[in-house]
Design an enzyme around this catalytic site. Structure first.
Site, PDB file in Angstrom:
ATOM      1  N   GLY A  46       0.832  -1.191   0.000  1.00  0.00           N
ATOM      2  CA  GLY A  46       0.000   0.000   0.000  1.00  0.00           C
ATOM      3  C   GLY A  46       0.868   1.243   0.000  1.00  0.00           C
ATOM      4  O   GLY A  46       2.005   1.208   0.467  1.00  0.00           O
ATOM      5  N   GLN A  51       3.287   9.851   0.814  1.00  0.00           N
ATOM      6  CA  GLN A  51       4.553   9.125   0.975  1.00  0.00           C
ATOM      7  C   GLN A  51       5.516   9.374  -0.185  1.00  0.00           C
ATOM      8  O   GLN A  51       6.692   9.014  -0.105  1.00  0.00           O
ATOM      9  CB  GLN A  51       4.297   7.617   1.120  1.00  0.00           C
ATOM     10  CG  GLN A  51       3.627   7.265   2.446  1.00  0.00           C
ATOM     11  CD  GLN A  51       3.402   5.772   2.555  1.00  0.00           C
ATOM     12  OE1 GLN A  51       2.429   5.246   2.042  1.00  0.00           O
ATOM     13  NE2 GLN A  51       4.334   5.091   3.203  1.00  0.00           N
ATOM     14  N   LEU A  95       6.357   1.698   4.305  1.00  0.00           N
ATOM     15  CA  LEU A  95       7.465   2.032   3.403  1.00  0.00           C
ATOM     16  C   LEU A  95       8.195   3.297   3.847  1.00  0.00           C
ATOM     17  O   LEU A  95       9.351   3.497   3.489  1.00  0.00           O
ATOM     18  CB  LEU A  95       6.957   2.207   1.963  1.00  0.00           C
ATOM     19  CG  LEU A  95       6.448   0.930   1.282  1.00  0.00           C
ATOM     20  CD1 LEU A  95       5.957   1.252  -0.128  1.00  0.00           C
ATOM     21  CD2 LEU A  95       7.528  -0.144   1.244  1.00  0.00           C
TER      22      LEU A  95
END
Ligand SMILES: [Zn+2]
Length: 172
Positions: A46, A51, A95
């Site tokens: 995801g 991000q 991440l």
């Protein structure tokens, strides 16, 4: 399609509350493609737009975990419209917080309303990994990280570790 650099903890961008996508145009479609490419390249399941430094309410996911059977999903302006009272614990990673994972408790099931890339309103009811992933990514749109669901002690420990690492690399 270009891969985009990931925004990592402790970058304050991750605290940003993203704004709704007003119009689904070529730029938004390109962004969705780049987000998926970046997510697959980083072996994630995801990714939220913030991000990669874009403060718009867009998330991509693929929890299929099989490279030959990809199930990419793009959700624009997603919102949780229902969540179960039952909760479950799942080990999460992010991440933006590499090489760190911890158990997080969240509602077991959610129903999410969102726009597709074609501008259609759709709803998705999910449990299991997909439910966790949806909640994790929608949190990102509100400037919330999974470590914000941990005890202050654990969160402070992670923040300190990543702040020191960023300082060593000269990025903070
Ligand atoms: Zn994340």
């Amino acid at each position: 399609m270009p891969l985009r650099p990931l925004v990592l903890l402790p970058n304050p961008l991750l605290k940003t509350v993203s704004v709704p996508v007003a119009q689904i145009d070529d730029e938004v479609r390109r962004l969705a493609t780049d987000m998926l490419e970046t997510m697959y390249d980083a072996l994630g399941i995801g990714l939220a737009a913030i991000q990669i430094g874009i403060a718009r309410r867009m998330i991509v996911l693929d929890v299929s975990r099989e490279e030959d059977k990809r199930e990419p999903r793009v959700l624009i302006n997603p919102e949780i419209v229902w969540q179960s009272e039952e909760r479950r614990v799942y080990e999460e990673g992010c991440l933006s917080i590499p090489d760190y994972s911890e158990d997080v408790e969240r509602p077991d099931m959610v129903r999410v309303r969102y726009l597709t890339l074609d501008g259609q309103v759709e709803e998705l009811e999910a449990d299991g990994l997909l439910s966790t992933c949806l909640q994790h990514e929608i949190d990102h749109l509100n400037g919330i990280l999974f470590i914000d669901h941990l005890s202050r002690l654990k969160r402070d420990r992670v923040m300190t570790k990543f702040t020191k690492a960023a300082r060593r690399k000269g990025t903070a």
